[in-house]
Design a protein around this motif. Structure first.
Motif, PDB file in Angstrom:
ATOM      1  N   CYS A 171      -7.140  -1.055  -0.067  1.00 41.50           N
ATOM      2  CA  CYS A 171      -7.172  -0.177   1.111  1.00 41.50           C
ATOM      3  C   CYS A 171      -8.549   0.422   1.360  1.00 41.50           C
ATOM      4  CB  CYS A 171      -6.149   0.940   0.984  1.00 41.50           C
ATOM      5  SG  CYS A 171      -6.553   2.176  -0.266  1.00 41.50           S
TER       6      CYS A 171
ATOM      7  N   ARG B 222      -9.600  -1.358  -4.991  1.00 42.72           N
ATOM      8  CA  ARG B 222      -8.515  -0.875  -4.136  1.00 42.72           C
ATOM      9  C   ARG B 222      -8.608  -1.611  -2.798  1.00 42.72           C
ATOM     10  NH1 ARG B 222     -10.893   4.899  -4.132  1.00 42.72           N
ATOM     11  NH2 ARG B 222     -12.587   3.461  -3.769  1.00 42.72           N
TER      12      ARG B 222
ATOM     13  N   MET C  27       0.823  -1.208   0.000  1.00 40.63           N
ATOM     14  CA  MET C  27       0.000   0.000   0.000  1.00 40.63           C
ATOM     15  C   MET C  27       0.854   1.254   0.000  1.00 40.63           C
ATOM     16  SD  MET C  27      -3.204  -0.712   2.508  1.00 40.63           S
ATOM     17  CE  MET C  27      -4.193  -2.210   2.352  1.00 40.63           C
ATOM     18  N   GLY C  28       0.242   2.322  -0.478  1.00 42.46           N
ATOM     19  CA  GLY C  28       0.864   3.638  -0.417  1.00 42.46           C
ATOM     20  C   GLY C  28       0.064   4.539   0.495  1.00 42.46           C
ATOM     21  N   CYS C  29      -0.889   5.257  -0.112  1.00 44.10           N
ATOM     22  CA  CYS C  29      -1.642   6.257   0.655  1.00 44.10           C
ATOM     23  C   CYS C  29      -2.537   5.633   1.724  1.00 44.10           C
ATOM     24  CB  CYS C  29      -2.484   7.094  -0.299  1.00 44.10           C
ATOM     25  SG  CYS C  29      -3.822   6.165  -1.095  1.00 44.10           S
ATOM     26  N   GLY C  30      -3.106   4.469   1.445  1.00 42.70           N
ATOM     27  CA  GLY C  30      -3.995   3.810   2.393  1.00 42.70           C
ATOM     28  C   GLY C  30      -5.414   4.353   2.400  1.00 42.70           C
TER      29      GLY C  30
ATOM     30  N   GLY D 166      -7.191   5.200  -0.715  1.00 41.38           N
ATOM     31  CA  GLY D 166      -7.894   5.080  -1.980  1.00 41.38           C
ATOM     32  C   GLY D 166      -7.469   6.036  -3.075  1.00 41.38           C
ATOM     33  N   ALA D 167      -6.385   6.779  -2.868  1.00 43.98           N
ATOM     34  CA  ALA D 167      -6.029   7.837  -3.818  1.00 43.98           C
ATOM     35  C   ALA D 167      -4.925   7.463  -4.804  1.00 43.98           C
ATOM     36  CB  ALA D 167      -5.613   9.092  -3.053  1.00 43.98           C
ATOM     37  N   CYS D 168      -3.993   6.593  -4.428  1.00 45.76           N
ATOM     38  CA  CYS D 168      -2.792   6.403  -5.247  1.00 45.76           C
ATOM     39  C   CYS D 168      -2.860   5.187  -6.179  1.00 45.76           C
ATOM     40  CB  CYS D 168      -1.559   6.290  -4.353  1.00 45.76           C
ATOM     41  SG  CYS D 168      -1.434   4.721  -3.464  1.00 45.76           S
ATOM     42  N   MET D 169      -3.779   4.297  -5.946  1.00 44.79           N
ATOM     43  CA  MET D 169      -3.998   3.076  -6.742  1.00 44.79           C
ATOM     44  C   MET D 169      -2.854   2.057  -6.610  1.00 44.79           C
ATOM     45  SD  MET D 169      -6.856   4.118  -7.675  1.00 44.79           S
ATOM     46  CE  MET D 169      -7.632   3.178  -8.980  1.00 44.79           C
ATOM     47  N   ALA D 170      -1.990   2.212  -5.616  1.00 44.74           N
ATOM     48  CA  ALA D 170      -0.874   1.269  -5.434  1.00 44.74           C
ATOM     49  C   ALA D 170      -1.352  -0.123  -5.050  1.00 44.74           C
ATOM     50  CB  ALA D 170       0.080   1.799  -4.361  1.00 44.74           C
ATOM     51  N   CYS D 171      -2.553  -0.218  -4.504  1.00 45.04           N
ATOM     52  CA  CYS D 171      -2.992  -1.490  -3.936  1.00 45.04           C
ATOM     53  C   CYS D 171      -4.063  -2.172  -4.779  1.00 45.04           C
ATOM     54  CB  CYS D 171      -3.536  -1.236  -2.535  1.00 45.04           C
ATOM     55  SG  CYS D 171      -5.014  -0.199  -2.571  1.00 45.04           S
TER      56      CYS D 171
END
Ligand code: FES
Length: 255
Positions: free
Chosen positions: A241, A239, A219-222, A224-229
């Motif tokens: 997160c 997502r 995860m990145g932002c945690g 819902g904003a960065c789409m890393a997850c």
């Protein structure tokens, strides 16, 4: 709803021989709003770090009266190694509670299944469900067993199995799940652990009960904003997160 809170650490511990770390911090807002399956995102590295990385950590318990939140984690990298050095009285930079937790319906007969670090997520669930659930926990070996007295104090049934038989029965937690389901009467199964375990439990459940899984993703932002997850599900991309981490298993693409 999630918020940022500077939260005072009120206790730390190493859980037995397992090396698992516990931090209890005071955050009345998080303690009063969180539910099992949710997580917090903790800034690691401190205020003098050149860049702050946040680590998502499952909430292992919360107490509304004291306003305290319990998290437990293995040391897996620089972030969690930094967290392991924190002391009582220091402040944590915490965002939470985050994500969607386990759906809980009163009166249902449930199994909570945990493997590896997944046991901390289902520990909070066992606290809420109490005698309405049985906890089935799998560990690689006896030295990694921890948090058992907490499960016992919540009044749930409990069975433990180790991969190598160094404590209790030898085998995998999926065997315990199969036996409990074969006895009948189970309405819902909740599981958190490695994807291989979640998939094997899905095969065993086979539609005989509702099945919810908590997924682990980087995860990145945690929030819902960065789409890393993002992960692929049978109903599109999700997502982990924000749409999870808990999903109904009927949506999940088990790898
Ligand atoms: Fe950023 Fe999930 S971690 S969208």
């Amino acid at each position: 709803m999630s918020n940022y809170y500077p939260a005072e650490i009120v206790g730390t511990a190493v859980l037995g021989d397992s090396g698992v770390r516990q931090i209890v911090f005071r955050s009345p807002s998080i303690a009063s709003t969180c539910s099992p399956g949710q997580f917090v995102n903790i800034a690691c590295g401190g205020e003098h770090s050149s860049h702050i990385l946040r680590r998502p950590i499952s909430i292992a318990g919360a107490d509304r009266e004291s306003g305290c939140v319990d998290i437990r984690f293995d040391i897996k990298g620089a972030g969690t190694a930094w967290m392991a050095e924190l002391k009582t009285g220091e402040l944590l930079d915490v965002i939470g509670p985050l994500g969607k937790g386990y759906p809980v319906e009163p009166g249902k007969k449930c199994l909570v299944v945990g493997g590896g670090t997944g046991i901390y997520s289902v520990l909070f669930l066992a606290k809420v469900l109490g005698a309405g659930c049985k906890a089935l926990l799998g560990f690689r070996n006896s030295s990694l067993i921890n948090s058992i007295s907490d499960f016992e104090s919540y009044g749930c049934g409990l069975s433990i199995i180790t991969d190598d038989g160094s404590s209790g029965r030898k085998g995998f937690v999926t065997e315990l799940v199969a036996e409990e389901l074969d006895r009948g009467g189970i309405d819902t199964v909740y599981a958190c652990g490695p994807m291989g375990m979640l998939k094997a439990v899905n095969d065993i459940v086979g539609g005989r009960a509702e099945y919810y899984v908590s997924l682990e993703e980087r995860m990145g932002c945690g929030v819902g904003a960065c789409m890393a997850c993002v992960c692929h599900t049978l109903v599109g991309y999700k997502r982990v997160c924000a749409d999870g981490p808990v999903f109904n298993a009927v949506e999940v693409c088990f790898k």
